[in-house]
Design an enzyme around this catalytic site. Structure first.
Site, PDB file in Angstrom:
ATOM      1  N   GLU A  35      22.542  46.980  48.156  1.00 61.18           N
ATOM      2  CA  GLU A  35      23.963  47.312  48.235  1.00 61.18           C
ATOM      3  C   GLU A  35      24.108  48.818  48.056  1.00 61.18           C
ATOM      4  O   GLU A  35      23.685  49.375  47.041  1.00 61.18           O
ATOM      5  CB  GLU A  35      24.751  46.570  47.163  1.00 61.18           C
ATOM      6  CG  GLU A  35      26.209  47.014  47.008  1.00 61.18           C
ATOM      7  CD  GLU A  35      27.002  46.978  48.310  1.00 61.18           C
ATOM      8  OE1 GLU A  35      27.546  48.029  48.713  1.00 61.18           O
ATOM      9  OE2 GLU A  35      27.052  45.898  48.937  1.00 61.18           O
ATOM     10  N   CYS A  43      36.365  42.501  48.408  1.00 57.64           N
ATOM     11  CA  CYS A  43      37.334  41.713  47.649  1.00 57.64           C
ATOM     12  C   CYS A  43      37.448  42.184  46.207  1.00 57.64           C
ATOM     13  O   CYS A  43      38.540  42.423  45.702  1.00 57.64           O
ATOM     14  CB  CYS A  43      36.949  40.234  47.693  1.00 57.64           C
ATOM     15  SG  CYS A  43      38.074  39.188  46.749  1.00 57.64           S
ATOM     16  N   PHE A 179      48.536  41.148  56.833  1.00 54.26           N
ATOM     17  CA  PHE A 179      48.772  40.878  55.410  1.00 54.26           C
ATOM     18  C   PHE A 179      48.489  42.088  54.544  1.00 54.26           C
ATOM     19  O   PHE A 179      49.166  42.309  53.537  1.00 54.26           O
ATOM     20  CB  PHE A 179      47.963  39.648  54.963  1.00 54.26           C
ATOM     21  CG  PHE A 179      46.476  39.849  54.905  1.00 54.26           C
ATOM     22  CD1 PHE A 179      45.864  40.238  53.732  1.00 54.26           C
ATOM     23  CD2 PHE A 179      45.687  39.614  56.014  1.00 54.26           C
ATOM     24  CE1 PHE A 179      44.495  40.410  53.669  1.00 54.26           C
ATOM     25  CE2 PHE A 179      44.316  39.775  55.965  1.00 54.26           C
ATOM     26  CZ  PHE A 179      43.719  40.184  54.794  1.00 54.26           C
ATOM     27  N   ASP A 304      32.548  38.705  56.744  1.00 50.09           N
ATOM     28  CA  ASP A 304      33.342  39.475  57.706  1.00 50.09           C
ATOM     29  C   ASP A 304      32.489  40.101  58.798  1.00 50.09           C
ATOM     30  O   ASP A 304      33.000  40.431  59.871  1.00 50.09           O
ATOM     31  CB  ASP A 304      34.121  40.570  56.982  1.00 50.09           C
ATOM     32  CG  ASP A 304      35.210  40.019  56.079  1.00 50.09           C
ATOM     33  OD1 ASP A 304      35.284  38.787  55.933  1.00 50.09           O
ATOM     34  OD2 ASP A 304      35.970  40.819  55.515  1.00 50.09           O
ATOM     35  N   ALA A 342      46.934  33.010  51.959  1.00 52.40           N
ATOM     36  CA  ALA A 342      48.168  33.437  51.302  1.00 52.40           C
ATOM     37  C   ALA A 342      48.361  34.931  51.467  1.00 52.40           C
ATOM     38  O   ALA A 342      47.399  35.696  51.485  1.00 52.40           O
ATOM     39  CB  ALA A 342      48.144  33.079  49.815  1.00 52.40           C
ATOM     40  N   HIS A 437      59.411  17.011  38.540  1.00 52.88           N
ATOM     41  CA  HIS A 437      60.734  17.615  38.606  1.00 52.88           C
ATOM     42  C   HIS A 437      61.067  18.319  37.288  1.00 52.88           C
ATOM     43  O   HIS A 437      60.740  17.813  36.220  1.00 52.88           O
ATOM     44  CB  HIS A 437      61.774  16.525  38.877  1.00 52.88           C
ATOM     45  CG  HIS A 437      63.168  17.033  38.992  1.00 52.88           C
ATOM     46  ND1 HIS A 437      63.626  17.723  40.090  1.00 52.88           N
ATOM     47  CD2 HIS A 437      64.210  16.966  38.111  1.00 52.88           C
ATOM     48  CE1 HIS A 437      64.887  18.047  39.893  1.00 52.88           C
ATOM     49  NE2 HIS A 437      65.264  17.606  38.711  1.00 52.88           N
TER      50      HIS A 437
END
Length: 466
Positions: A35, A43, A179, A304, A342, A437
């Site tokens: 890396e 992320c 987004f 990705d 989301a 509820h």
């Protein structure tokens, strides 16, 4: 042939780290990982995590306003201290980076903190000149922000740069309608910047359900973001300590900062993939099959860099499935057809899974169940904001094929909806659930009659929900 490693991973993001850790800890493979930047990838270091924390920070003023609606006369968020927040954010990201690194070390993975590229199908060359061999190589280098290719674009920022700002700009232009653009426009406006969003379409969030797109676009306007739709910058230039932007209609405006959120591209340049015989797609993505295997049998890719579904949980699932398949003798594919997503805008998020209404109509007869209402919490405080819940149901099988939510904490709700949808639940299964509820989510199990029919010979009619 004897190899130095059973697996060598290029990239320390979520997908690569998961694959390396599972291969080493569960299947006792000899694993190396390279890396070049910080462990955790987009992320953890430059995306989801810091962005969500910035969303939380940007809402303090709105929460104080809501508190006054509940009788707290002295509620006041006060001025925002960006540097204090940034230092605390840096500390949190360092902690998370340490957790990712510690997990790899505990699993016995050799970490090489440097860039790496392919020399051939079984050899990786490190930046220091060393070469190591591996039976299998996994490319998990992720993606990088893409600039629009206009004059003066070097004067603008990319999303990575926002976490490093010395101060919040007074006037800022966000370019893009996805987004990332919507979330950062929400953040910057909430932190006190006068924010403009420029996008080439007439509504943001292309690819999402049409109703969700319209609601998200209007919400950005309501919270104070100036929208230029449709509009595209064509030129940036320095002017009087700021940046003068020229738009495609000839209009100009000046800003303290410009941020480009105009898409991302697979980070494959300079990795030696083509020299090793790995086939790349039009965007530079690694072309892989359903097992994440490239055109070279020893080389795989996840996340990705493959440009399939560019979401962190998908990359993690791909990395885990790769390790199970190659090292655990437990063949496992990833179903890319059904996944939740989301968009963390505020006060109402957008969350979706499955077909959009437009996609459902194209596939055949569907019933649309939809509820629009003012949530109790914000209604009491004086807000007119409306939440929207939508279920799409196949008219023949009665299977729920799509769910879309525009409302507070929509991302939390869609995660739970993903479970029954993954089990092929029908509308009757949803109806059989007893509502909790008072909650927002109860609307998902109390809509009894369709509001309209789409995609077939059904008459288009509108009726109420029970």
């Amino acid at each position: 042939m004897t190899f130095d490693y059973d697996l060598f991973v290029i990239g320390g993001g979520s997908g690569g780290v998961r694959a390396a850790r599972i291969a080493a800890s569960e299947y006792h493979a000899r694993v190396g990982l390279a890396e070049e930047s910080r462990m955790g990838g987009t992320c953890v270091i430059r995306g989801c995590v810091p962005k969500k924390l910035m969303i939380f920070a940007s809402q303090a003023g709105a929460l104080a306003h809501e508190a006054r609606g509940y009788g707290w006369q002295s509620a006041d968020a006060g001025p925002f201290d960006w540097l204090m927040f940034r230092h605390k954010l840096d500390a949190e990201l360092t902690r998370l980076e340490g957790a990712y690194t510690g997990g790899l070390v505990a699993a016995g993975v050799d970490i090489h903190k440097q860039r790496a590229h392919l020399h051939d199908a079984h050899t990786v060359e490190l930046a220091d000149g060393r070469r190591v061999t591996a039976k299998h190589i996994l490319i998990a280098a992720g993606g990088r922000p893409q600039l629009p290719g206009i004059e003066g674009e070097e004067l603008g920022m990319i999303s990575d740069d926002l976490f490093l700002m010395e101060k919040v700009p007074g006037r800022v232009l966000v370019v893009g309608g996805g987004f990332i653009a919507c979330e950062f426009a929400t953040i910057l406006q909430g932190l006190g910047a006068h924010t403009t969003l420029s996008y080439r379409g007439d509504a943001v969030l292309r690819g999402f359900d049409g109703d969700m797109r319209r609601n998200a676009t209007e919400q950005l306007r309501v919270i104070g973001v100036e929208l230029r739709l449709p509009s595209t910058p064509t030129k940036l230039e320095k002017r009087d300590g700021g940046i003068l932007v020229t738009y495609d209609d000839g209009a100009t405006d000046q800003y303290d900062a410009v941020m480009f959120a105009t898409g991302r591209t697979p980070h494959t340049k300079g990795l030696g993939l083509e020299q090793a015989g790995v086939k790349l797609g039009q965007k530079g993505e690694v072309v892989v099959d359903e097992w994440s295997q490239s055109s070279v049998p020893s080389i795989f890719a996840v996340g990705d860099v493959t440009d399939r579904v560019n979401l962190t949980p998908v990359a993690i699932r791909e990395g885990h499935s790769f390790a199970d398949t190659v090292f655990g003798a437990k063949p496992r594919k990833v179903d890319h057809r059904l996944y939740g997503a989301a968009v963390y805008i505020r006060p109402h998020e957008v969350a979706s899974i499955g077909l959009t209404e437009e996609e459902a109509a194209a596939q055949g007869p569907h019933e649309v169940y939809e509820a629009s209402f003012r949530p109790m919490r914000s209604l009491f405080a004086g807000s007119d904001a409306r939440a929207v819940m939508k279920l799409l149901v196949d008219a023949g099988t009665h299977k729920v094929t799509g769910c879309h939510i525009f409302g507070p904490e929509a991302g939390e709700m869609i995660q739970l909806v993903a479970i029954p949808m993954g089990m092929c639940a029908t509308k009757a299964d949803f109806d059989a659930a007893i509502a909790v509820h008072p909650t927002l989510a109860e609307e998902l199990v109390t809509m009894r009659r369709p509001t309209r029919h789409i995609g077939g010979a059904h008459p288009d009619k509108t009726v109420g929900s029970a």
